[in-house]
Design a protein around this motif. Structure first.
Motif, PDB file in Angstrom:
ATOM      1  N   MET A 134     -85.689  22.444 -97.191  1.00 15.61           N
ATOM      2  CA  MET A 134     -86.247  24.230 -97.883  1.00 15.61           C
ATOM      3  C   MET A 134     -87.121  23.166 -99.227  1.00 15.61           C
ATOM      4  N   ASP A 135     -87.719  22.778 -99.064  1.00 13.90           N
ATOM      5  CA  ASP A 135     -88.859  22.428-100.152  1.00 13.90           C
ATOM      6  C   ASP A 135     -89.950  22.601 -99.537  1.00 13.90           C
ATOM      7  N   LYS A 136     -90.015  22.566 -97.872  1.00 18.00           N
ATOM      8  CA  LYS A 136     -90.903  23.384 -96.953  1.00 18.00           C
ATOM      9  C   LYS A 136     -90.641  24.321 -96.719  1.00 18.00           C
ATOM     10  N   VAL A 137     -90.111  25.585 -96.373  1.00 11.72           N
ATOM     11  CA  VAL A 137     -89.709  26.654 -96.166  1.00 11.72           C
ATOM     12  C   VAL A 137     -90.116  26.973 -97.655  1.00 11.72           C
ATOM     13  N   LEU A 138     -90.034  26.847 -99.363  1.00 10.60           N
ATOM     14  CA  LEU A 138     -89.979  27.146 -99.960  1.00 10.60           C
ATOM     15  C   LEU A 138     -91.658  27.286-100.052  1.00 10.60           C
ATOM     16  N   GLU A 139     -92.665  26.511 -99.468  1.00 13.77           N
ATOM     17  CA  GLU A 139     -94.173  25.989 -99.600  1.00 13.77           C
ATOM     18  C   GLU A 139     -94.984  27.172 -98.688  1.00 13.77           C
ATOM     19  N   MET A 165     -76.583  23.122-100.210  1.00 14.69           N
ATOM     20  CA  MET A 165     -76.255  22.589 -99.100  1.00 14.69           C
ATOM     21  C   MET A 165     -76.783  21.195 -99.161  1.00 14.69           C
ATOM     22  N   PRO A 166     -76.374  20.123 -97.640  1.00 16.35           N
ATOM     23  CA  PRO A 166     -77.015  18.714 -97.585  1.00 16.35           C
ATOM     24  C   PRO A 166     -78.323  18.613 -97.898  1.00 16.35           C
ATOM     25  N   LYS A 167     -78.451  16.829 -98.389  1.00 14.59           N
ATOM     26  CA  LYS A 167     -79.574  16.738 -98.665  1.00 14.59           C
ATOM     27  C   LYS A 167     -80.470  17.071 -98.186  1.00 14.59           C
ATOM     28  N   ASP A 168     -80.071  16.680 -97.105  1.00 12.01           N
ATOM     29  CA  ASP A 168     -81.832  16.460 -95.696  1.00 12.01           C
ATOM     30  C   ASP A 168     -82.081  18.134 -96.101  1.00 12.01           C
ATOM     31  N   LEU A 169     -81.002  19.289 -95.889  1.00 13.02           N
ATOM     32  CA  LEU A 169     -81.035  20.402 -95.884  1.00 13.02           C
ATOM     33  C   LEU A 169     -81.972  20.828 -96.730  1.00 13.02           C
TER      34      LEU A 169
END
Length: 58
Positions: free
Chosen positions: A35-40, A27-31
């Motif tokens: 995804m870090d937040k989604v994984l949390e 994924m592009p870096k911003d996505l």
């Protein structure tokens, strides 16, 4: 994120579910950062609904 959390909570009474997540590294870096937040959220969901298991596959 709240909508995702609410949706996943609906599965509290379900049999075990394995969710495999792939492609994050492409994924592009911003996505990827999003995804870090989604994984949390997924970690929190697993804590509350342990029959839902999330696995990140690189």
């Amino acid at each position: 994120m709240d909508a995702l959390w609410d949706l996943l909570r609906d599965y509290a009474e379900c049999p075990p579910i394995a969710v495999k997540i792939t492609g994050i590294e492409t994924m592009p870096k911003d996505l990827q950062n999003y995804m870090d937040k989604v994984l949390e959220v997924f970690i929190d969901v697993h804590g509350e609904v342990p029959q839902i298991h999330f696995e990140v596959i690189s």
